[in-house]
Write an enzyme that holds these catalytic residues in place. Structure first.
Site, mmCIF file in Angstrom:
data_model
loop_
_atom_site.group_PDB
_atom_site.id
_atom_site.type_symbol
_atom_site.label_atom_id
_atom_site.label_comp_id
_atom_site.label_asym_id
_atom_site.label_seq_id
_atom_site.Cartn_x
_atom_site.Cartn_y
_atom_site.Cartn_z
ATOM 1 N N LYS A 18 0.827 -1.216 0.000
ATOM 2 C CA LYS A 18 0.000 0.000 0.000
ATOM 3 C C LYS A 18 0.856 1.258 0.000
ATOM 4 O O LYS A 18 2.027 1.246 0.413
ATOM 5 C CB LYS A 18 -0.942 0.029 1.215
ATOM 6 C CG LYS A 18 -0.270 -0.033 2.599
ATOM 7 C CD LYS A 18 0.268 1.284 3.133
ATOM 8 C CE LYS A 18 1.012 1.151 4.447
ATOM 9 N NZ LYS A 18 1.824 2.312 4.818
ATOM 10 N N GLY A 110 9.888 -0.863 4.368
ATOM 11 C CA GLY A 110 9.879 0.167 3.331
ATOM 12 C C GLY A 110 8.709 1.125 3.427
ATOM 13 O O GLY A 110 8.542 1.983 2.571
ATOM 14 N N GLY A 111 7.842 0.950 4.436
ATOM 15 C CA GLY A 111 6.673 1.832 4.556
ATOM 16 C C GLY A 111 5.527 1.435 3.648
ATOM 17 O O GLY A 111 4.625 2.236 3.393
ATOM 18 N N MET A 112 5.551 0.185 3.149
ATOM 19 C CA MET A 112 4.474 -0.269 2.255
ATOM 20 C C MET A 112 3.690 -1.444 2.835
ATOM 21 O O MET A 112 2.994 -2.149 2.116
ATOM 22 C CB MET A 112 5.053 -0.646 0.896
ATOM 23 C CG MET A 112 5.601 0.567 0.139
ATOM 24 S SD MET A 112 5.956 0.177 -1.568
ATOM 25 C CE MET A 112 4.291 -0.116 -2.209
ATOM 26 N N ALA A 113 3.817 -1.647 4.151
ATOM 27 C CA ALA A 113 3.053 -2.683 4.856
ATOM 28 C C ALA A 113 3.359 -4.102 4.386
ATOM 29 O O ALA A 113 2.469 -4.950 4.321
ATOM 30 C CB ALA A 113 1.542 -2.405 4.764
ATOM 31 N N GLY A 115 5.069 -6.610 5.842
ATOM 32 C CA GLY A 115 4.797 -7.643 6.843
ATOM 33 C C GLY A 115 3.292 -7.836 7.029
ATOM 34 O O GLY A 115 2.807 -8.973 7.105
ATOM 35 N N ALA A 117 1.023 -7.326 4.842
ATOM 36 C CA ALA A 117 0.521 -8.023 3.656
ATOM 37 C C ALA A 117 0.730 -9.531 3.815
ATOM 38 O O ALA A 117 -0.166 -10.329 3.503
ATOM 39 C CB ALA A 117 1.240 -7.506 2.410
ATOM 40 N N ASP A 149 -2.322 -2.438 10.020
ATOM 41 C CA ASP A 149 -2.488 -2.381 8.558
ATOM 42 C C ASP A 149 -3.048 -3.686 7.975
ATOM 43 O O ASP A 149 -3.346 -3.748 6.781
ATOM 44 C CB ASP A 149 -1.133 -2.116 7.871
ATOM 45 C CG ASP A 149 -0.629 -0.697 8.115
ATOM 46 O OD1 ASP A 149 -1.426 0.161 8.543
ATOM 47 O OD2 ASP A 149 0.568 -0.448 7.859
HETATM 48 P P1 ATP Z 1 4.522 -0.534 7.726
HETATM 49 O O1 ATP Z 1 4.450 0.106 6.387
HETATM 50 O O2 ATP Z 1 3.333 -1.427 8.025
HETATM 51 O O3 ATP Z 1 4.832 0.389 8.836
HETATM 52 P P2 ATP Z 1 6.962 -1.664 6.772
HETATM 53 O O4 ATP Z 1 6.457 -2.064 5.414
HETATM 54 O O5 ATP Z 1 7.763 -0.407 6.863
HETATM 55 O O6 ATP Z 1 5.723 -1.573 7.737
HETATM 56 P P3 ATP Z 1 7.709 -4.383 7.183
HETATM 57 O O7 ATP Z 1 8.290 -4.786 5.875
HETATM 58 O O8 ATP Z 1 6.323 -4.791 7.484
HETATM 59 O O9 ATP Z 1 7.834 -2.806 7.380
HETATM 60 O O10 ATP Z 1 8.722 -4.915 8.306
HETATM 61 C C1 ATP Z 1 8.654 -4.485 9.636
HETATM 62 C C2 ATP Z 1 9.452 -5.432 10.518
HETATM 63 O O11 ATP Z 1 8.764 -6.662 10.614
HETATM 64 C C3 ATP Z 1 10.854 -5.762 10.019
HETATM 65 O O12 ATP Z 1 11.738 -5.590 11.097
HETATM 66 C C4 ATP Z 1 10.793 -7.216 9.621
HETATM 67 O O13 ATP Z 1 11.990 -7.893 9.916
HETATM 68 C C5 ATP Z 1 9.661 -7.757 10.476
HETATM 69 N N1 ATP Z 1 8.895 -8.873 9.819
HETATM 70 C C6 ATP Z 1 8.318 -9.910 10.425
HETATM 71 N N2 ATP Z 1 7.684 -10.699 9.539
HETATM 72 C C7 ATP Z 1 7.860 -10.151 8.352
HETATM 73 C C8 ATP Z 1 7.429 -10.513 7.043
HETATM 74 N N3 ATP Z 1 6.712 -11.601 6.789
HETATM 75 N N4 ATP Z 1 7.773 -9.683 6.034
HETATM 76 C C9 ATP Z 1 8.480 -8.555 6.281
HETATM 77 N N5 ATP Z 1 8.920 -8.188 7.485
HETATM 78 C C10 ATP Z 1 8.620 -8.969 8.526
#
Ligand code: ATP
Length: 308
Positions: A18, A110-113, A115, A117, A149
């Site tokens: 997202k 990366g700020g695109m949710a 985990g 997802a 999210d």
């Molecule tokens: P958001 O946009 O929801 O704030 P994000 O996209 O910036 O999150 P994510 O990629 O969701 O960040 O990763 C956040 C943390 O969750 C990381 O430290 C990662 O190691 C951990 N994590 C646990 N499970 C997963 C997964 N299945 N995929 C990605 N990261 C994961």
């Protein structure tokens, strides 16, 4: 002698990342959360979550993709947590196990949710694999327990999120928008960005997304949408990663009609006027060499869906 039943079924789910078209945040609450008002849009960058049978009580995960080394593969993986929560809640009368494979395309931290997802994908994939009698509303409630999210990642499309971002209402959005995503190296963790946001005292006591953004979405007018993209976390993300400011400026100069840090960053989402402008922008941005990679996507797209 009876032949043992071998469960060979594999269930595959595709789930989108997202961008937040608007993100307004209140100050840190005593419970540690922030009250948000945000407009999410699911975009065509997909992780795939595959579930197959494993021994009762066993849940394992394998992560594939360029950034797989950044993702935990034990009980702390949010997809494993999702499968365990689902088994404990909806499958309490029989022991269930799953072997999960995640093919990651959504950037990690990366700020695109990304985990969230994967959690949404694991909930849907395991619900189908285990043939559970569970409604979409029940899945969404389980999702909200895993992360704010996750309900949006199940639903997809374009939606207004309030509360922690987990209370969703659909938003009328006409047409398809062309985005160019710029991925940066290195992580920018969501708690660190919110910490800086609090330190800078940027919280708004009554966070509300601007009405202009909802009007622009109804009219399907990309330049109008581009003008009102807004993210309260952007100043905090730029404070932590000043180079992102140069990347935003570069995209604007190269013809983007809007540019925003996606969620807590560091991914930047550039909105293009149309498809050919997006192609042009992505080529020019790639040649600038200011980010790890560039990817063209469109939105809105659906949330977690079975791949048949
Ligand atoms: P958001 O946009 O929801 O704030 P994000 O996209 O910036 O999150 P994510 O990629 O969701 O960040 O990763 C956040 C943390 O969750 C990381 O430290 C990662 O190691 C951990 N994590 C646990 N499970 C997963 C997964 N299945 N995929 C990605 N990261 C994961």
């Amino acid at each position: 002698m009876a032949t043992p039943v071998v469960e060979t079924e594999v269930v595959r789910v595709r789930v989108a990342g997202k961008v937040n078209l608007a993100l307004r945040s209140g100050p840190r609450r005593p419970d540690g959360y922030h009250t948000l008002s945000t407009v999410f849009q699911a975009v065509s960058l997909f992780d795939e979550v595959e579930a197959s049978w494993a021994d009762p009580g066993e849940v394992s995960v394998t992560v594939l993709g360029d950034q797989a080394h950044l993702v935990p593969v034990g009980e702390e993986n949010i997809a494993v947590k999702a499968a365990r929560l689902l088994a404990a809640t909806a499958g309490a009368d029989r022991p269930l196990g799953a072997s999960l494979v995640i093919r990651k395309a959504i950037p990690v931290t990366g700020g695109m949710a990304g985990g969230s997802a994967d959690a949404a994908g694991a909930l849907l994939a395991c619900a189908v694999l285990w043939d559970l009698d569970i409604s979409p509303d029940e899945l969404r409630d389980l999702g909200a327990q895993l992360g704010a999210d996750v309900p949006f990642c199940l639903a997809g499309g374009t939606a207004l999120g309030t509360g922690r971002g987990d209370q969703l209402a659909p938003v009328l959005s006409r047409g398809s928008y062309h985005w160019v995503l710029a991925f940066s190296d290195g992580e920018l963790s969501t708690p660190a960005v919110f910490g800086k946001f609090d330190e800078l005292g940027l919280g708004n006591d009554h966070p509300e997304v601007p009405a202009e953004i909802l009007n622009a979405l109804v009219s399907g007018d990309a330049p109008a949408l581009g003008r009102c993209l807004t993210n309260d976390l952007q100043a905090a993300a730029l404070e932590l990663r000043p180079q992102l400011g140069q990347l935003l400026d570069a995209g604007n100069e190269l013809g983007a009609v809007g540019a925003i840090v996606s969620g807590s960053g560091p991914t930047i989402a550039f909105l293009a006027a149309n498809e050919s402008a997006a192609v042009d922008l992505s080529v020019k941005l790639s040649s600038e060499g200011m980010c790890r990679s560039v990817k063209r996507v469109t939105g809105p797209v659906p949330g977690a869906r079975l791949v048949v």
